[in-house]
Design a protein around this motif. Structure first.
Motif, mmCIF file in Angstrom:
data_model
loop_
_atom_site.group_PDB
_atom_site.id
_atom_site.type_symbol
_atom_site.label_atom_id
_atom_site.label_comp_id
_atom_site.label_asym_id
_atom_site.label_seq_id
_atom_site.Cartn_x
_atom_site.Cartn_y
_atom_site.Cartn_z
ATOM 1 N N GLY A 23 0.767 -1.074 0.092
ATOM 2 C CA GLY A 23 0.088 0.062 0.205
ATOM 3 C C GLY A 23 1.143 1.257 0.048
ATOM 4 O O GLY A 23 0.592 2.276 -0.756
ATOM 5 N N LYS A 24 1.892 1.340 0.816
ATOM 6 C CA LYS A 24 2.654 2.432 0.839
ATOM 7 C C LYS A 24 3.383 2.653 -0.456
ATOM 8 O O LYS A 24 3.768 3.721 -0.873
ATOM 9 N N ALA A 25 4.055 1.546 -1.036
ATOM 10 C CA ALA A 25 4.551 1.507 -2.310
ATOM 11 C C ALA A 25 3.630 2.115 -3.380
ATOM 12 O O ALA A 25 4.209 2.881 -4.373
ATOM 13 N N ILE A 26 2.522 1.781 -3.460
ATOM 14 C CA ILE A 26 1.426 2.354 -4.449
ATOM 15 C C ILE A 26 1.441 3.828 -4.204
ATOM 16 O O ILE A 26 1.626 4.822 -5.003
ATOM 17 N N GLU A 27 1.125 4.350 -2.832
ATOM 18 C CA GLU A 27 0.979 5.711 -2.183
ATOM 19 C C GLU A 27 2.262 6.542 -2.724
ATOM 20 O O GLU A 27 2.190 7.617 -3.287
ATOM 21 N N ARG A 28 3.392 5.971 -2.864
ATOM 22 C CA ARG A 28 4.704 6.644 -3.248
ATOM 23 C C ARG A 28 4.992 6.658 -4.455
ATOM 24 O O ARG A 28 5.846 6.942 -5.002
ATOM 25 N N GLN A 29 4.024 5.946 -5.468
ATOM 26 C CA GLN A 29 4.419 5.785 -6.782
ATOM 27 C C GLN A 29 5.490 5.010 -7.156
ATOM 28 O O GLN A 29 5.924 5.425 -8.203
#
Length: 245
Positions: A23-29
């Motif tokens: 989830g964090k990797a997606i948020e950080r693009q």
């Protein structure tokens, strides 16, 4: 990295793709994931994606057309990128840390999650890899895809807070990870080994390596058969084995 997932149950991915590291990797693009219901690509008026196998047999097979249609769309949207297309199949090669490391080098991954009894054989002409989570059968490929995505994504640059974490994980070095401790140094009479409190980094590194070897010998001796041990590791292993006598 770009990841596409073809599945009949997109909602299964809502939790794993919005929480924790992914989830964090997606948020950080750092990661772009698209989950597609390949039923949407069915050209059948009833939107069927399965049918009975020619020649008879138990269960139903996924038909080729919806999968071909979904992959045509993925290719049209990203024509320039080379794609690794992974078919989740009990007959595939076992998924391991080395497979995850290999996939982490790719720019675009596509996971095909099967269901029912199996696939129309022509679907295999589209894939680059057939991978299995283990020697057992799940209801569908979704859980396997989630595991593979998690194991792969955490290896991408900048995804983990500490880049060294993935390098020293169990299986990444060929050995299981050594025991670890945190505060307090003494809890209910169980004490942290003195060497870890010594501040002597060379001694600590030696202790960690030897304990990794010890843990692997007792828990996963099969892993040692695949590993070329150094002279020092061989000496440590002999000491560990002598302790059993």
């Amino acid at each position: 990295m770009k990841i596409d997932v073809l599945t009949l149950f997109p909602r299964m991915f809502e939790g794993p793709l919005t929480e924790s590291i992914i989830g964090k990797a997606i948020e950080r693009q750092l990661l772009d994931v698209t989950v597609m219901n390949f039923r949407d690509f069915s050209e059948n008026k009833h939107r069927n994606v399965d049918d009975y196998p020619y020649g008879g047999g138990a269960g139903m097979l996924l038909t080729a057309q919806p999968i071909f249609g979904a992959l045509d769309t993925i290719q049209a949207e990203n024509p320039e990128t080379k794609k690794r297309v992974i078919l989740l199949d009990p007959a595939g090669v076992p998924f391991t840390q080395s497979v995850a490391e290999e996939l982490a080098e790719e720019e675009h991954l596509v996971f095909i999650c099967g269901h029912y009894e199996g696939y129309d054989e022509r679907i295999r002409s589209l894939v680059t890899d057939e991978v299995s989570l283990g020697d057992y059968v799940l209801t569908g490929g979704e859980l396997g895809a989630m595991v593979m995505i998690d194991a792969t994504v955490r290896l991408l640059p900048e995804v983990l807070g500490n880049e060294e974490s993935a390098k020293t994980d169990s299986h990444s070095t060929g050995l299981l990870e050594h025991p670890q401790y945190t505060r307090p140094a003494d809890y209910r009479g169980m004490k942290v080994p003195d060497v870890l409190l010594s501040g002597n980094h060379k001694k600590i590194a030696e202790w960690q390596e030897k304990e990794s070897l010890r843990r692997t010998y007792f828990r996963r001796p099969d892993m040692l058969e695949q590993l070329e041990l150094t002279k020092e590791q061989k000496n440590w292993l002999a000491e560990i084995k002598s302790e059993e006598c």
